[in-house]
Structure formats: C-alpha cells, structure tokens
Design an enzyme around this catalytic site. Structure first.
Site, PDB file in Angstrom:
ATOM      1  N   HIS A 104      82.762   0.237  61.044  1.00 36.77           N
ATOM      2  CA  HIS A 104      82.518   1.449  61.835  1.00 36.77           C
ATOM      3  C   HIS A 104      82.059   1.022  63.234  1.00 36.77           C
ATOM      4  O   HIS A 104      81.222   0.124  63.352  1.00 36.77           O
ATOM      5  CB  HIS A 104      81.440   2.296  61.149  1.00 36.77           C
ATOM      6  N   GLY A 143      79.727   9.563  50.247  1.00 36.82           N
ATOM      7  CA  GLY A 143      79.597  10.179  51.561  1.00 36.82           C
ATOM      8  C   GLY A 143      80.223   9.302  52.633  1.00 36.82           C
ATOM      9  O   GLY A 143      80.288   8.076  52.484  1.00 36.82           O
TER      10      GLY A 143
HETATM   11  C1  GAR Z   1      87.983   0.293  65.284  1.00 35.64           C
HETATM   12  O1  GAR Z   1      87.149   0.430  66.394  1.00 35.64           O
HETATM   13  C2  GAR Z   1      87.262   0.718  64.024  1.00 35.64           C
HETATM   14  O2  GAR Z   1      85.897   0.386  64.016  1.00 35.64           O
HETATM   15  C3  GAR Z   1      87.440   2.218  64.077  1.00 35.64           C
HETATM   16  O3  GAR Z   1      88.781   2.381  64.476  1.00 35.64           O
HETATM   17  C4  GAR Z   1      89.139   1.294  65.352  1.00 35.64           C
HETATM   18  C5  GAR Z   1      90.431   0.694  64.847  1.00 35.64           C
HETATM   19  O4  GAR Z   1      90.935  -0.265  65.753  1.00 35.64           O
HETATM   20  N1  GAR Z   1      87.161   2.819  62.817  1.00 35.64           N
HETATM   21  C6  GAR Z   1      86.601   4.019  62.686  1.00 35.64           C
HETATM   22  O5  GAR Z   1      86.303   4.717  63.639  1.00 35.64           O
HETATM   23  C7  GAR Z   1      86.359   4.457  61.253  1.00 35.64           C
HETATM   24  N2  GAR Z   1      85.408   5.534  61.206  1.00 35.64           N
HETATM   25  P1  GAR Z   1      92.085  -1.276  65.309  1.00 35.64           P
HETATM   26  O6  GAR Z   1      93.198  -0.451  64.665  1.00 35.64           O
HETATM   27  O7  GAR Z   1      92.528  -1.903  66.601  1.00 35.64           O
HETATM   28  O8  GAR Z   1      91.511  -2.280  64.346  1.00 35.64           O
END
Ligand code: GAR
Length: 189
Positions: A104, A143
């Site tokens: 996250h 959750g």
């Molecule tokens: C990342 O920043 C990850 O932490 C976030 O999506 C992005 C994916 O980047 N995840 C969330 O927000 C989950 N709640 P990526 O596809 O370049 O790895």
C-alpha cells in the site's frame, strides 16, 4: 521452493521489481483483473504464465472462484498483491489468511481503506498536511488495508509536492520494500 503468484491491475513496476529480485525465481503465475500493462512485463520476462480474469465481466464472487481454481491448479503457496485493485470476498481472504500480502502506498493504518488507492492516497496525504509518507507491506487481513504489517519504508513529503512527485518518491521505496518483505515471508532473508 515456494511458488508465488503476483496479482496486478496497473503498470506493474512493482511486479518488475519482484521479477528482477531474488523473488523472481519463485514467480510462476501473474494474474490481472483487467487488461493491465503489467501483463506485458510478465510476458517479456518469459518464464511467467499470465491469466486475465475481468472483474467487470465476472463480478466479485465469480472472479474469486476463478482465481481460486487458478491458484490451486498452479499449487501456489503465496499470493503477492502488487498494485491489485479488486477487493476479495471474505471467503477468499479467509482461505488465504497468512499466505497473501499486499503493498500500500502510505503508512498504514493511516490513509488506507476503501477508495484509497493510487493517486487518491497521495492526494489525501498532501491535503492532510503530512510531513511524512511511505509504503506498507502487510498481510491481507479482515477489512481493506488491515492485517499484520511486515515492513514500512518512509519518505518525506516536501513543500510543493504534487500527487505525482510524492507517488514517484514512494514508488522508489516500494520497489525495495516489496521484494524485501516477500523474502522475509518465505524465510530467505
Ligand atoms: C503502487 O503504488 C501500489 O502501492 C498501489 O498501486 C501502485 C501500483 O503501481 N496500490 C494500491 O494503491 C493498493 N491499494 P505498479 O502497477 O507500477 O506496481
């Protein structure tokens, strides 16, 4: 040798970091819930099987059923959510408790929960006037964005930061934190 499935929804830079780390040799399957760019990265890496199950077409229940069949067929030991945006059914989460981890882009328990993903997280951090942000790797519990924290990395929030500039700073840490956390979970560090 633990067998890992990585779940993706977006660009897949975290998947790329995993592939290029010691974790790479354990990845046997990549699953997307939409036509994610990440799937191409997996295919380019050559060794990885990819599956796409559309959340839109299937809905949450059937999506989880299809995923469960796939991870069973591949004898998966650990699921790594690397920018995966669909929410699982209670049944699926319970079945994988202790064997599914998520990254996250904030310092949980702050700035987590439903609707807190990607750019929304960084916007909220800046709007709250936080001096610090970062990323959290955690086990998926009951959750959204709950569950035991495996590790966190911190970055400063700078004057004049935009969601994009903050996201880039956090992402750089994610690419180190996620492989390190996975290695810790599988007992290789
Ligand atoms: C990342 O920043 C990850 O932490 C976030 O999506 C992005 C994916 O980047 N995840 C969330 O927000 C989950 N709640 P990526 O596809 O370049 O790895």
């Amino acid at each position: 040798m633990p067998r890992i499935a990585v779940f993706v929804s977006g660009g897949g830079s975290n998947l790329q970091a995993l592939i290029e780390s010691e974790v790479g040799k354990h990845i046997v399957l990549v699953i997307a819930d939409r036509p994610a760019k990440a799937l191409q990265r997996a295919r380019d890496a050559g060794i990885i099987d990819t599956l796409e199950f559309s959340r839109k077409a299937l809905g949450r229940e059937r999506l989880c059923e299809e995923i469960q069949k796939a991870v069973e067929a591949y004898a998966i030991d650990l699921i790594v959510l690397a920018g995966y945006l669909s929410i699982f059914t209670e049944e699926f989460s319970a079945r994988w408790r202790g064997r599914m981890i998520n990254i996250h882009p904030a310092l949980l328990p702050k700035f987590g929960g439903k609707g807190m993903y990607g750019r929304h997280v960084h916007e909220a951090v800046i709007a709250a006037g936080e001096k610090e942000s970062g990323c959290t790797v955690h086990f998926v519990g009951e959750g959204v964005d709950r569950g035991k924290i495996i590790l966190q990395a911190r970055v400063p929030v700078l004057e004049g930061d935009t969601p994009e500039s903050l996201a880039a700073r956090v992402l750089e840490q994610e690419h180190k934190a996620l492989p390190a956390a996975v290695l810790r979970v599988i007992g290789e560090s």
